[in-house]
Design a protein around this motif. Structure first.
Motif, PDB file in Angstrom:
ATOM      1  N   THR A 136     -32.925  59.875   0.729  1.00 22.36           N
ATOM      2  CA  THR A 136     -32.991  58.610   1.476  1.00 22.36           C
ATOM      3  C   THR A 136     -31.814  58.440   2.429  1.00 22.36           C
ATOM      4  O   THR A 136     -31.693  57.381   3.064  1.00 22.36           O
ATOM      5  CB  THR A 136     -33.029  57.432   0.490  1.00 22.36           C
ATOM      6  OG1 THR A 136     -31.882  57.496  -0.371  1.00 22.36           O
ATOM      7  CG2 THR A 136     -34.289  57.480  -0.359  1.00 22.36           C
TER       8      THR A 136
ATOM      9  N   ARG B  39     -29.291  63.062  -6.570  1.00 23.21           N
ATOM     10  CA  ARG B  39     -30.629  63.545  -6.235  1.00 23.21           C
ATOM     11  C   ARG B  39     -31.495  62.455  -5.618  1.00 23.21           C
ATOM     12  O   ARG B  39     -32.383  62.751  -4.803  1.00 23.21           O
ATOM     13  CB  ARG B  39     -31.304  64.095  -7.493  1.00 23.21           C
ATOM     14  CG  ARG B  39     -30.670  65.353  -8.060  1.00 23.21           C
ATOM     15  CD  ARG B  39     -31.547  65.961  -9.126  1.00 23.21           C
ATOM     16  NE  ARG B  39     -30.925  67.119  -9.748  1.00 23.21           N
ATOM     17  CZ  ARG B  39     -30.259  67.075 -10.895  1.00 23.21           C
ATOM     18  NH1 ARG B  39     -30.150  65.927 -11.545  1.00 23.21           N
ATOM     19  NH2 ARG B  39     -29.715  68.166 -11.406  1.00 23.21           N
ATOM     20  N   ALA B  40     -31.252  61.204  -5.985  1.00 24.82           N
ATOM     21  CA  ALA B  40     -32.023  60.098  -5.410  1.00 24.82           C
ATOM     22  C   ALA B  40     -31.401  59.566  -4.131  1.00 24.82           C
ATOM     23  O   ALA B  40     -32.102  58.974  -3.296  1.00 24.82           O
ATOM     24  CB  ALA B  40     -32.143  58.969  -6.435  1.00 24.82           C
TER      25      ALA B  40
ATOM     26  N   GLU C 259     -27.033  63.482 -11.189  1.00 26.74           N
ATOM     27  CA  GLU C 259     -28.335  62.849 -11.411  1.00 26.74           C
ATOM     28  C   GLU C 259     -28.604  61.767 -10.369  1.00 26.74           C
ATOM     29  O   GLU C 259     -29.725  61.662  -9.842  1.00 26.74           O
ATOM     30  CB  GLU C 259     -28.382  62.264 -12.821  1.00 26.74           C
ATOM     31  CG  GLU C 259     -28.408  63.321 -13.923  1.00 26.74           C
ATOM     32  CD  GLU C 259     -28.297  62.710 -15.302  1.00 26.74           C
ATOM     33  OE1 GLU C 259     -28.146  61.460 -15.376  1.00 26.74           O
ATOM     34  OE2 GLU C 259     -28.341  63.462 -16.303  1.00 26.74           O
ATOM     35  N   GLN C 260     -27.608  60.961 -10.060  1.00 24.94           N
ATOM     36  CA  GLN C 260     -27.822  59.889  -9.087  1.00 24.94           C
ATOM     37  C   GLN C 260     -27.829  60.412  -7.656  1.00 24.94           C
ATOM     38  O   GLN C 260     -28.435  59.798  -6.777  1.00 24.94           O
ATOM     39  CB  GLN C 260     -26.735  58.817  -9.249  1.00 24.94           C
ATOM     40  CG  GLN C 260     -26.741  58.153 -10.617  1.00 24.94           C
ATOM     41  CD  GLN C 260     -25.768  56.991 -10.699  1.00 24.94           C
ATOM     42  OE1 GLN C 260     -25.504  56.328  -9.701  1.00 24.94           O
ATOM     43  NE2 GLN C 260     -25.230  56.749 -11.892  1.00 24.94           N
TER      44      GLN C 260
END
Length: 255
Positions: free
Chosen positions: A80, A75-76, A72-73
């Motif tokens: 970037t 993907r962010a 989940e983390q």
């Protein structure tokens, strides 16, 4: 001889015979040394298999939770290009199977890109960064899957050998019962029924140990295969992302 006299004699014979108790405590006290040894071995096998089951279930639950959190983390972090943060997060969530594999792959990619951009005194020239990432994925995947399978081999051994260990105790108990029958000179099923009943306890105990071990081995093996599929799918998606990184999506030409 009258029927009343025959009935009285039968009752007298039955009352003269000692009553046999077939509860487990009484059987344990009447069992021989070898049968008790087999029962102790089966008890150790049962405790060990239960320990492996509990430890693997807890390990898989923690690995799944950590892997979900990492995915989940991640993907962010990937869009970037925060690769250092992704590697640090993988070391923080080191219990997860995905964090172990993907974290090492991201670290290898970041190091490979930096190595291509800089020239050292012993530089060997350009190399394929994606191939290096794939090799890192293969190494970490094999280590991770081997760690997930730890203890399953022993669980399979317990499930396959426990019935035979119990059968060994049964065979020894039946031999002892027939030897006692030959020594006393008595015949018939009644003279050996108690010994055979005591001997069959070890077989029942062996099956009681083996059945849960085999069932849990199959269940845990399926869990490992599911996690291995997750590793392969996630690693392939990560490699595809690295291959397309920095390239803009094709735009449709305006008419």
């Amino acid at each position: 001889m009258s029927p009343q006299l025959v009935s009285a004699l039968n009752q007298l014979v039955v009352s003269a015979e000692p009553a046999m108790s077939f509860d487990l405590v009484s059987m344990w006290h009447t069992m021989g040394f070898f049968a008790k040894f087999i029962a102790c071995v089966l008890g150790i096998m049962s405790i060990y298999s239960l320990g492996v089951m509990a430890e693997r279930l807890v390990t898989y639950a923690r690995a799944s939770a950590a892997s979900r959190q990492y995915a989940e983390q991640l993907r962010a972090l990937l869009p970037t290009r925060k690769y250092s943060d992704a590697v640090a997060l993988s070391k923080k969530l080191k219990r997860g199977h995905l964090s172990k594999v993907l974290g090492l792959a991201i670290e290898e990619y970041e190091r490979g890109v930096k190595a291509i951009r800089t020239r050292g005194p012993e530089d060997v020239g350009d190399f394929d960064v994606i191939a290096a990432v794939n090799r890192a994925i293969d190494r970490s995947s094999m280590r991770t899957v081997a760690d997930l399978r730890r203890g399953l081999g022993a669980l399979a051994t317990v499930g396959s050998t426990a019935p035979f260990v119990g059968l060994l105790g049964t065979v020894a108990g039946i031999i002892t019962a027939f030897q006692a029958m030959a020594a006393t000179g008595s015949g018939g099923l009644g003279s050996v029924s108690a010994g055979i009943a005591e001997a069959l306890v070890t077989t029942a105990f062996g099956l009681l140990v083996a059945i849960p071990a085999v069932m849990m081995f199959n269940y845990l093996t399926n869990r490992v295969e599911d996690m291995q599929v997750d590793i392969n799918d996630s690693a392939n998606e990560l490699v595809d992302y690295f291959m397309k990184e920095g390239r803009s999506e094709p735009t449709t030409a305006a008419k």
